[in-house]
Enzyme design. Structure first.
Site, PDB file in Angstrom:
ATOM      1  N   ASN A   1       1.254  -1.142  -0.029  1.00 39.22           N
ATOM      2  CA  ASN A   1      -0.188  -0.073  -0.351  1.00 39.22           C
ATOM      3  C   ASN A   1       0.697   1.074   0.101  1.00 39.22           C
ATOM      4  OD1 ASN A   1      -0.159   1.637   2.482  1.00 39.22           O
ATOM      5  ND2 ASN A   1       0.355  -0.226   3.000  1.00 39.22           N
TER       6      ASN A   1
ATOM      7  N   PHE B   1      -1.052   8.509   4.157  1.00 38.95           N
ATOM      8  CA  PHE B   1      -1.838   9.084   5.486  1.00 38.95           C
ATOM      9  C   PHE B   1      -3.687   9.422   4.635  1.00 38.95           C
ATOM     10  CE2 PHE B   1       2.158   9.665   8.045  1.00 38.95           C
ATOM     11  CZ  PHE B   1       2.058   8.194   8.613  1.00 38.95           C
TER      12      PHE B   1
ATOM     13  N   SER C   1       6.132   5.096   8.429  1.00 38.36           N
ATOM     14  CA  SER C   1       5.451   5.070   7.160  1.00 38.36           C
ATOM     15  C   SER C   1       6.567   5.126   5.802  1.00 38.36           C
ATOM     16  CB  SER C   1       4.393   5.569   7.503  1.00 38.36           C
ATOM     17  OG  SER C   1       4.097   5.492   5.796  1.00 38.36           O
TER      18      SER C   1
ATOM     19  N   ASN D   1       4.898   5.619   2.960  1.00 40.16           N
ATOM     20  CA  ASN D   1       4.568   6.754   2.100  1.00 40.16           C
ATOM     21  C   ASN D   1       4.843   8.574   2.209  1.00 40.16           C
ATOM     22  OD1 ASN D   1       4.293   4.051   0.873  1.00 40.16           O
ATOM     23  ND2 ASN D   1       2.478   3.278   2.468  1.00 40.16           N
ATOM     24  N   THR D   2       5.097   8.687   3.107  1.00 38.51           N
ATOM     25  CA  THR D   2       5.050  10.257   3.073  1.00 38.51           C
ATOM     26  C   THR D   2       6.486  10.561   2.975  1.00 38.51           C
ATOM     27  OG1 THR D   2       3.342  10.733   4.563  1.00 38.51           O
ATOM     28  CG2 THR D   2       4.548  11.774   4.388  1.00 38.51           C
TER      29      THR D   2
ATOM     30  N   LYS E   1       6.047   4.001  16.622  1.00 43.03           N
ATOM     31  CA  LYS E   1       6.235   2.562  16.174  1.00 43.03           C
ATOM     32  C   LYS E   1       7.073   2.957  14.967  1.00 43.03           C
ATOM     33  CE  LYS E   1       2.876   0.653  12.363  1.00 43.03           C
ATOM     34  NZ  LYS E   1       1.727   0.131  12.523  1.00 43.03           N
TER      35      LYS E   1
ATOM     36  N   ASN F   1       5.747  -1.486  11.555  1.00 40.13           N
ATOM     37  CA  ASN F   1       4.997  -1.228  10.075  1.00 40.13           C
ATOM     38  C   ASN F   1       5.524  -1.797   9.242  1.00 40.13           C
ATOM     39  OD1 ASN F   1       3.857   1.268   8.737  1.00 40.13           O
ATOM     40  ND2 ASN F   1       4.062   2.447   9.891  1.00 40.13           N
TER      41      ASN F   1
HETATM   42  C1  LIG Z   1      -3.664  -0.345   3.800  1.00 37.31           C
HETATM   43  C2  LIG Z   1      -2.934  -0.359   5.001  1.00 37.31           C
HETATM   44  C3  LIG Z   1      -3.152   0.921   5.268  1.00 37.31           C
HETATM   45  C4  LIG Z   1      -2.284   0.617   6.742  1.00 37.31           C
HETATM   46  N1  LIG Z   1      -1.382   2.795   7.247  1.00 37.31           N
HETATM   47  C5  LIG Z   1      -1.225   2.663   7.904  1.00 37.31           C
HETATM   48  C6  LIG Z   1      -1.113   3.815   9.185  1.00 37.31           C
HETATM   49  O1  LIG Z   1      -2.212   4.543   8.571  1.00 37.31           O
HETATM   50  N2  LIG Z   1      -0.696   4.525  10.062  1.00 37.31           N
HETATM   51  C7  LIG Z   1       0.597   3.238  10.043  1.00 37.31           C
HETATM   52  O2  LIG Z   1       0.992   3.480  11.298  1.00 37.31           O
HETATM   53  N3  LIG Z   1       0.468   1.580  10.109  1.00 37.31           N
HETATM   54  C8  LIG Z   1      -0.243   1.692   8.388  1.00 37.31           C
HETATM   55  N4  LIG Z   1      -0.146   0.526   7.937  1.00 37.31           N
HETATM   56  C9  LIG Z   1       0.420  -0.719   8.749  1.00 37.31           C
HETATM   57  C10 LIG Z   1      -0.295  -1.494  10.193  1.00 37.31           C
HETATM   58  O3  LIG Z   1      -0.571  -0.718  11.125  1.00 37.31           O
HETATM   59  C11 LIG Z   1       0.292  -3.237   9.858  1.00 37.31           C
HETATM   60  O4  LIG Z   1       1.621  -2.252  10.941  1.00 37.31           O
HETATM   61  C12 LIG Z   1       1.053  -3.709   8.927  1.00 37.31           C
HETATM   62  O5  LIG Z   1       0.550  -3.451   7.575  1.00 37.31           O
HETATM   63  C13 LIG Z   1       1.758  -4.787   9.331  1.00 37.31           C
HETATM   64  O6  LIG Z   1       0.619  -5.963  10.090  1.00 37.31           O
HETATM   65  P1  LIG Z   1       0.255  -6.356   9.043  1.00 37.31           P
HETATM   66  O7  LIG Z   1       0.981  -7.226   8.271  1.00 37.31           O
HETATM   67  O8  LIG Z   1      -0.775  -7.079   9.760  1.00 37.31           O
HETATM   68  O9  LIG Z   1      -0.302  -6.422   7.832  1.00 37.31           O
HETATM   69  C14 LIG Z   1      -1.352   0.319   6.963  1.00 37.31           C
HETATM   70  C15 LIG Z   1      -1.705  -1.172   6.370  1.00 37.31           C
HETATM   71  C16 LIG Z   1      -1.975  -1.537   5.684  1.00 37.31           C
HETATM   72  C17 LIG Z   1      -2.100  -2.984   4.901  1.00 37.31           C
END
Ligand SMILES: Cc1cc2nc3c(=O)[nH]c(=O)nc-3n(C[C@H](O)[C@H](O)[C@H](O)COP(=O)(O)O)c2cc1C
Length: 315
Positions: free
Chosen positions: A75, A79, A139, A141-142, A189, A218
């Site tokens: 992804n 934000f 993140s 993505n920023t 995080k 993350n």
């Molecule tokens: C579509 C998407 C959007 C996410 N947005 C955020 C976010 O806004 N802030 C954040 O700290 N992590 C964000 N994450 C990261 C998740 O909170 C998590 O740390 C990461 O996906 C690893 O866990 P998972 O393998 O269970 O998905 C996002 C993940 C995904 C897939």
């Protein structure tokens, strides 16, 4: 009674009593608009956000891609959110008593030198509406955000937030789940792409700034060991990878932080949890709580109860 409310699953972490250790990761309910609905699924807690001070649209679509062959997601949402005040208003109207984490970040057009002010605005806006805070500097993505994981900028941000935390705690008398302290637990995080040297710095900073814990991890910018074809990955382009391919690395980071710090702070383990076994692996590595996101997408909403049922069997 739900399996997720069984008293044997309860645990107290950074002063908060969680009904069970399985939470929803940040990014799923960015604007805190689904808390009451998600509460029915048995989560022990929900982390809302990442929110930024001002609303922003995020990156152009498409910005989220499934990798079914790997049970992963890439992804680059960027934000997208309605802003910290809107999230606070939503939370004040929620009906459930779900434990809420507030994940905070900076706007895309805020230069890194001013990022500290963005974090402070979000912190103040959400203070009365959340139970704990997570500072998101990880993140991918920023643009430039992860540079804030460097020692000096990170210390400045965290020290400022702790000052504001103490200031707001003094006047906060209601709305707290904590019996002895009214400051909000503050966590950081981190990315899974940090080296051991960088993780050592993180440990030092977390202890120096008296943080309550770390959310590890993350999404990753790595694309190694994937079944998905390179050509498809190139078509998808930039973004953070989550889900099963992240599991091993995130567990490694948890284990390293826990053992190197001697368990001095709490860890919320997140990354590639798709089953009870994955959960137990994270707990054994040193996590006190876990979060799921991609596993929830692939396995469906029953995953929360399945994990908790298995945890009970292991008691
Ligand atoms: C579509 C998407 C959007 C996410 N947005 C955020 C976010 O806004 N802030 C954040 O700290 N992590 C964000 N994450 C990261 C998740 O909170 C998590 O740390 C990461 O996906 C690893 O866990 P998972 O393998 O269970 O998905 C996002 C993940 C995904 C897939």
């Amino acid at each position: 009674m739900h399996v997720t409310e069984d008293a044997r699953l309860k645990r107290t972490v950074f002063g908060i009593e969680f009904p069970n250790p399985v939470g929803l990761g940040a990014g799923f309910d960015k604007n805190a608009v689904l808390v009451d609905e998600l509460s029915c699924l048995g989560f022990g807690f929900i982390e809302i956000g990442t929110v930024t001070p001002r609303p922003q649209p995020g990156n152009p679509k498409p910005r989220m891609f499934r990798l079914p062959a790997d049970q992963g997601i890439i992804n680059r949402m960027g934000f997208n959110n309605y802003g910290s005040k809107a999230a606070a208003e939503k939370l004040c109207r929620k009906k459930s008593n779900m434990i809420i984490g507030g994940n905070i970040g900076k706007n895309k057009d805020t230069p890194n030198e001013c990022a500290i002010d963005d974090y402070e605005i979000c912190f103040r806006d959400l203070f009365d509406a959340v139970d704990y805070f997570v500072v998101n500097v990880s993140s991918p993505n920023t643009p430039g955000l992860r540079e804030l994981q460097e020692k000096e900028p990170l210390k400045k941000i965290l020290n400022r937030l702790q000052e504001v935390n103490a200031e707001l705690a003094q006047r906060s008398t209601v709305n707290s789940r904590q019996s002895t302290v009214t400051r909000k637990p503050l966590l950081l995080k981190i990315a899974p792409d940090l080296t051991n040297d960088q993780l050592n710095d993180i440990i030092e900073i977390v202890i120096d700034t008296k943080l309550d814990g770390v959310v590890a991890t993350n999404t990753t910018i790595s694309r190694s060991n994937l079944r998905t074809q390179n050509s498809q990955l190139e078509t998808i382009g930039n973004g953070g990878l989550s889900g099963k391919p992240l599991s091993k690395r995130s567990t490694e980071v948890i284990r390293y932080l826990h053992s190197k710090s001697g368990g001095k702070f709490s860890i919320i383990g997140v990354g590639g949890i798709h089953s009870a076994e994955d959960t137990i692996e994270k707990l054994n590595a040193g996590a006190s709580l876990v979060q799921i996101y991609t596993g929830f997408v692939y396995e469906g909403p029953g995953l929360v109860k399945r994990i908790n049922r298995e945890l009970l069997k292991k008691q």
